[in-house]
Design an enzyme around this catalytic site. Structure first.
Site, mmCIF file in Angstrom:
data_model
loop_
_atom_site.group_PDB
_atom_site.id
_atom_site.type_symbol
_atom_site.label_atom_id
_atom_site.label_comp_id
_atom_site.label_asym_id
_atom_site.label_seq_id
_atom_site.Cartn_x
_atom_site.Cartn_y
_atom_site.Cartn_z
ATOM 1 N N ARG A 51 0.819 -1.226 0.000
ATOM 2 C CA ARG A 51 0.000 0.000 0.000
ATOM 3 C C ARG A 51 0.846 1.266 0.000
ATOM 4 O O ARG A 51 0.378 2.324 -0.407
ATOM 5 C CB ARG A 51 -0.901 0.022 1.241
ATOM 6 N N LYS A 148 4.841 -18.921 6.542
ATOM 7 C CA LYS A 148 4.295 -19.317 7.835
ATOM 8 C C LYS A 148 3.827 -18.066 8.568
ATOM 9 O O LYS A 148 4.345 -16.986 8.259
ATOM 10 C CB LYS A 148 5.316 -20.112 8.622
ATOM 11 N N HIS A 178 11.570 -22.387 5.465
ATOM 12 C CA HIS A 178 12.940 -22.140 5.012
ATOM 13 C C HIS A 178 13.945 -23.165 5.540
ATOM 14 O O HIS A 178 15.026 -23.296 5.004
ATOM 15 C CB HIS A 178 13.379 -20.701 5.301
ATOM 16 N N LYS A 182 17.618 -25.285 3.504
ATOM 17 C CA LYS A 182 19.011 -25.316 3.962
ATOM 18 C C LYS A 182 19.759 -26.458 3.296
ATOM 19 O O LYS A 182 19.257 -27.582 3.216
ATOM 20 C CB LYS A 182 19.077 -25.466 5.486
ATOM 21 N N GLU A 216 17.906 -20.659 20.036
ATOM 22 C CA GLU A 216 18.220 -19.279 19.660
ATOM 23 C C GLU A 216 18.689 -18.529 20.897
ATOM 24 O O GLU A 216 18.341 -18.902 22.022
ATOM 25 C CB GLU A 216 16.955 -18.564 19.169
ATOM 26 N N ASP A 235 5.227 -22.168 16.944
ATOM 27 C CA ASP A 235 6.157 -21.359 16.163
ATOM 28 C C ASP A 235 7.282 -22.203 15.556
ATOM 29 O O ASP A 235 7.775 -21.896 14.473
ATOM 30 C CB ASP A 235 6.752 -20.273 17.090
ATOM 31 N N HIS A 240 8.999 -26.381 11.635
ATOM 32 C CA HIS A 240 10.416 -26.638 11.353
ATOM 33 C C HIS A 240 10.923 -27.965 11.927
ATOM 34 O O HIS A 240 11.505 -28.784 11.221
ATOM 35 C CB HIS A 240 11.290 -25.512 11.907
ATOM 36 N N LYS A 331 14.101 -20.134 23.133
ATOM 37 C CA LYS A 331 14.638 -18.787 22.952
ATOM 38 C C LYS A 331 15.497 -18.430 24.155
ATOM 39 O O LYS A 331 15.335 -18.998 25.232
ATOM 40 C CB LYS A 331 13.483 -17.787 22.841
HETATM 41 P P1 NAP Z 1 5.667 -6.788 7.881
HETATM 42 O O1 NAP Z 1 7.032 -6.249 8.034
HETATM 43 O O2 NAP Z 1 4.605 -6.350 8.833
HETATM 44 O O3 NAP Z 1 5.189 -6.452 6.400
HETATM 45 C C1 NAP Z 1 3.888 -6.616 5.963
HETATM 46 C C2 NAP Z 1 3.812 -6.209 4.519
HETATM 47 O O4 NAP Z 1 2.456 -6.321 4.100
HETATM 48 C C3 NAP Z 1 4.230 -4.778 4.267
HETATM 49 O O5 NAP Z 1 4.943 -4.724 3.048
HETATM 50 C C4 NAP Z 1 2.895 -4.054 4.133
HETATM 51 O O6 NAP Z 1 3.111 -2.957 3.307
HETATM 52 C C5 NAP Z 1 2.076 -5.129 3.446
HETATM 53 N N1 NAP Z 1 0.640 -4.954 3.641
HETATM 54 C C6 NAP Z 1 -0.035 -4.871 4.815
HETATM 55 N N2 NAP Z 1 -1.365 -4.725 4.572
HETATM 56 C C7 NAP Z 1 -1.525 -4.723 3.229
HETATM 57 C C8 NAP Z 1 -2.628 -4.616 2.378
HETATM 58 N N3 NAP Z 1 -3.879 -4.451 2.852
HETATM 59 N N4 NAP Z 1 -2.424 -4.664 1.050
HETATM 60 C C9 NAP Z 1 -1.180 -4.811 0.548
HETATM 61 N N5 NAP Z 1 -0.091 -4.932 1.303
HETATM 62 C C10 NAP Z 1 -0.250 -4.883 2.632
HETATM 63 O O7 NAP Z 1 5.642 -8.366 7.911
HETATM 64 P P2 NAP Z 1 6.837 -9.378 7.527
HETATM 65 O O8 NAP Z 1 7.681 -9.579 8.744
HETATM 66 O O9 NAP Z 1 7.498 -8.928 6.283
HETATM 67 O O10 NAP Z 1 6.049 -10.724 7.311
HETATM 68 C C11 NAP Z 1 5.312 -11.018 6.150
HETATM 69 C C12 NAP Z 1 4.775 -12.433 6.240
HETATM 70 O O11 NAP Z 1 5.870 -13.330 6.346
HETATM 71 C C13 NAP Z 1 3.911 -12.675 7.480
HETATM 72 O O12 NAP Z 1 2.934 -13.653 7.169
HETATM 73 C C14 NAP Z 1 4.911 -13.282 8.475
HETATM 74 O O13 NAP Z 1 4.270 -14.101 9.425
HETATM 75 C C15 NAP Z 1 5.771 -14.101 7.533
HETATM 76 N N6 NAP Z 1 7.127 -14.358 8.037
HETATM 77 C C16 NAP Z 1 7.977 -13.331 8.312
HETATM 78 C C17 NAP Z 1 9.256 -13.614 8.753
HETATM 79 C C18 NAP Z 1 10.251 -12.504 9.025
HETATM 80 O O14 NAP Z 1 11.404 -12.839 9.311
HETATM 81 N N7 NAP Z 1 9.892 -11.255 8.936
HETATM 82 C C19 NAP Z 1 9.676 -14.939 8.923
HETATM 83 C C20 NAP Z 1 8.783 -15.967 8.617
HETATM 84 C C21 NAP Z 1 7.513 -15.654 8.178
HETATM 85 P P3 NAP Z 1 2.267 -1.609 3.353
HETATM 86 O O15 NAP Z 1 2.101 -1.211 4.764
HETATM 87 O O16 NAP Z 1 3.101 -0.701 2.513
HETATM 88 O O17 NAP Z 1 0.982 -1.951 2.684
#
Ligand code: NAP
Length: 483
Positions: A51, A148, A178, A182, A216, A235, A240, A331
């Protein structure tokens, strides 16, 4: 030893959540590394979608900054970054709205592979899937990648699967874990199924027990309330550790093909016995430092969510009858350490007498740090009179043994390239995820209904005392957790 890199076919990869943490830290740096490695054609495109009010130029700047932060300086030649950024685009889109969808549909090309990475909260998956279809972005050849958490129990996982299947065929859905990307985890399959040495011994006759550890040093910092709804079981274990267990315990598939491998993994989950409460130890970290306890970092000060869990599992089939699988994850532990250790039985008859001590061969598959394998072999202690024995590692560090190739692609880059190639082998199938939840749910319901408080463990330790007892009571002990 340098192997030939085979480029993947040209693609359009749309990252929904392209401005998020995962895109910045993992997906975009991973794609860049594949680009400089020659695996990405220069006609391929990466399209960030979220967005935030960016255009191509502003998003390229965002991506450039992410690369600066998360790719090693040595890999980041300015010219290469500039070339890579030319392949980056951005569409402002709301998953739940109408704006941007026609622009996306216009931008996508018909003659290349289309992949949509759902790097957003799972609550948006349904809206995304629906709109991709409504705006003719999805076709029979497109793929979606989902992150996930894949549900928080069996009911929500089923619901999520149904939402995705309403719009996509199972063969188009790539549920990413992920850990499966590995290099060492895949090597576990190579070691088992490409050598005659191990498979004949890979059973209850020769293996005493198996230990799977993923620890961790970080806590729940900043994500306390999110984590409090999940805990170590949801989690880490349900996904995993369960996947690592499956690869360790599965029967050899007839061939290395997606459904052949996933069928065998599924059989392992279905062969798991229910666990007795006595075979599970849950923990919460505590600290001398003010504000550093698990309970300080979550809103609910009576939370019974676990930041550590250790358990004893039984895979109830012919191969594994009587062999315990011990799993632990936590953790704020002593070190960041992940490994699968196969502990073989002692030699059936000790010819060297009591002074030689007791010895067991151990095969260790190290996921981190320093991906590789160790095989502990018993030899004679040099220079000693008599026959005193010693266990020494036959160490294979991939980085050392394979030189440049030991620097294998990060799990994410490898898996994204598999998506483009259309290879689902290292992705979880819907029924696998559901089977894992079906096994997990009653355990969680059990401790919730008993209102069971986790044991405490010190930050920087190896977990609660009771976790050590889980093995001690059976004359075994956990392997050390080393940094
Ligand atoms: P995040 O930092 O909160 O990012 C969320 C993303 O979604 C942002 O780019 C946000 O961008 C976008 N977004 C939110 N609402 C939206 C909407 N209505 N329309 C379009 N885009 C929207 O989350 P994240 O950590 O990257 O995680 C993303 C996914 O990966 C989640 O399901 C999380 O559980 C999973 N995950 C993350 C990690 C990690 O290491 N971060 C690891 C494993 C899994 P805008 O605000 O610009 O719209």
């Amino acid at each position: 030893m340098v192997s030939r890199v085979i480029p993947v076919d040209p693609f359009d990869l749309v990252i929904f959540g392209g401005t998020g943490d995962l895109a910045r830290r993992k997906i975009l740096p991973g794609l860049f590394r594949r680009f400089i490695n020659g695996q990405m054609e220069d006609t391929s495109r990466i399209i960030g979608a979220a967005r935030s009010d960016y255009d191509d130029a502003a998003y390229r700047k965002f991506v450039g900054e992410a690369l600066k932060e998360f790719v090693d300086g040595g890999d980041r030649e300015k010219k290469q970054v500039a070339e890579f950024l030319k392949q980056i685009h951005y569409i402002q889109i709301d998953a739940t709205g109408t704006g941007g969808w026609d622009d996306l549909s216009e931008l996508l090309r018909d003659d290349v592979i289309r992949a949509f990475y759902f790097s957003v909260a799972p609550s948006l998956f349904g809206a995304l899937a629906e709109r991709l279809h409504a705006h003719s972005c999805a076709g029979p050849k497109c793929r979606i990648v989902v992150e996930k958490p894949f549900g928080r129990d069996l009911a929500t996982a089923k619901e999520l699967n149904q939402t995705l299947r309403d719009h996509f065929d199972e063969s188009q859905i790539y549920r990413i874990d992920h850990y499966l990307g590995k290099e060492t985890v895949q090597n576990l399959m190579a070691v088992r199924f490409a050598n005659v040495l191990f498979e004949p011994l890979w059973n209850a006759q020769f293996i005493d027990h198996v230990q799977i550890t993923v620890t961790e040093t970080v806590g729940v910092d900043g994500r306390g309330d999110y984590y409090d709804k999940s805990g170590a079981m949801r989690d880490m274990v349900q996904n995993h550790l369960m996947q690592l267990l499956c690869l360790t315990a599965m029967e050899p598939p007839a061939r290395f093909a997606p459904d052949a491998v996933r069928d065998e993994k599924l059989k392992v989950i279905r062969a798991l016995d229910p666990i007795e409460p006595d075979d599970i130890v849950r923990g919460q970290y505590v600290s001398d430092k003010k504000g550093d306890d698990f309970l300080d970092q979550v809103e609910d000060k009576d939370s019974i969510t676990e930041s550590f869990i250790a358990m004893k599992l039984a895979v109830s089939n012919w191969r594994w009858a009587g062999v315990p699988f011990y799993l632990r994850t936590g953790k704020k532990m002593k070190a960041r350490h992940s490994e699968i250790a196969i502990i073989f039985k002692e030699a059936p008859h000790a010819i060297f007498g009591q002074a030689a001590g007791r010895h067991q061969n151990i095969l260790v598959i190290r996921l981190q740090p320093n991906e590789g394998m160790d095989m502990l072999v018993t030899i004679k202690e040099p220079g000693q009179g008599g026959m005193r024995l010693l266990d020494v590692p036959l160490d294979m560090s991939f980085a050392e043994a394979l030189g440049e190739d030991g620097n294998a692609p990060d799990a994410y880059e490898r898996l994204i390239m598999d998506v483009i190639r259309g290879d689902q082998t290292l992705f979880m199938r819907g029924d696998e995820v559901e089977a894992a939840w079906a096994w997990t749910d009653p355990l969680i319901e059990g401790w919730m209904s008993r209102e069971e408080k986790p044991k405490t463990y010190e930050v920087g330790s190896t977990g609660p005392e009771e976790a050590a007892m889980l093995l001690h009571r059976e004359g075994r002990r956990w392997r050390d957790i080393k940094p």
